[in-house]
Write a protein that holds these residues in place. Structure first.
Motif: not given
Length: 288
Positions: A49-58
């Motif tokens: 998953d990604i941290p909430r601060a980010y829109e999306y991760g790669g």
């Protein structure tokens, strides 16, 4: 994981912790990756998953076989967040024994891409009890096979595309594929599939009305109907198949099947020899 960080495992085993990955700064950035040990099996049971601060991760996952024999990454019951997720192939010293196997996977991805970094061959199998979605579903690179089978459910909310080599293969062997657009005509030839798409029992279900629902380039290999058949469910929508027409796999007797309310318009020349079956709605020929 920070951007560009890599974890190269030295052995197989179970990874039973959630991984959190950094924001993806540029498109198609596959540098942040988890690499399975050559010849080993890595089991992912929690997800990414990604941290909430980010829109999306790669993030990228690679079963790097390095000539050591079968190398597998198994996602069993894992959950994936809003990622651009790349399932990579056997790598620069590969011998074609890299495999991704998903069972019971859930989640909503931004992009699912399988096949990059395949040297000899690799296989991605989306299998039992999977039920996940992605905005974009990319069949990438060359020499890879991506298979949907058993009762897997895959939702493609945007586009299913053939990218960056256009010579990996999609094999539809069961389950259900919900999709808005199957092949995208643009400057990058994302509707060009140099290896035949194999239709063998997966239900391909429309998510909206579209005159370009399936639109493989005429330069593509002909999609092949195998014994399981090519099954389309229009689900009350009006859709069209254009571009490259279907052929019959030699020795098979699979049918072309139209299900669901709505209209399926055939605007591509067909050469398959199996039956044509309509269980609901309308099938319309439009070859003018």
């Amino acid at each position: 994981f920070g951007t560009g960080g890599q974890l190269l495992l030295q052995a197989g085993g179970d990874l039973d912790r959630m991984l959190y990955v950094d924001n993806q700064a540029t498109a198609n950035d596959r540098s942040t990756r988890l690499v399975a040990a050559p010849g080993a099996t890595l089991m992912l049971t929690r997800g990414i998953d990604i941290p909430r601060a980010y829109e999306y991760g790669g993030f990228a996952i690679q079963p790097y076989d390095a000539g050591a024999g079968s190398t597998r990454v198994v996602a069993a019951g894992a959950r994936f967040g809003y990622l651009d997720l790349y399932l990579l192939g056997d790598g620069p010293a590969g011998t074609g024994q890299a495999e991704h196997l998903w069972t019971g996977v859930r989640g909503g991805l931004r992009k699912f891409a399988a096949g990059y970094d395949t040297l000899v061959s690799s296989r991605t199998t989306l299998s039992t009890d999977c039920d996940f979605g992605a905005n974009w579903f990319d069949i990438a690179w060359t020499n890879a096979v991506v298979c949907i089978t058993n009762n897997a459910i895959v939702h493609v909310y945007g586009q299913l595309r053939f990218v960056d080599g256009n010579a990996s293969q999609l094999s539809l062997d069961g389950g259900t594929l919900y999709v808005n657009a199957f092949g995208v005509a643009n400057a990058n030839n994302q509707h060009l599939s140099l290896r035949p798409v194999l239709f063998n029992g997966t239900v391909v279900a429309a998510l909206s009305s579209s005159d370009l629902f399936m639109n493989l380039s005429e330069s593509s290999a002909s999609p092949l109907i195998r014994n399981g058949g090519a099954i389309f469910d229009t689900q009350g929508y009006d859709v069209a198949i254009r571009g490259k027409g279907f052929a019959q796999e030699p020795g098979s007797s699979g049918a072309f099947v139209k299900r669901g309310a709505g209209v399926l318009k055939i605007a591509a020349p067909m050469s398959y020899t199996g039956q044509t079956l309509v269980s609901n709605g309308k099938l319309r020929l439009d070859l003018a």
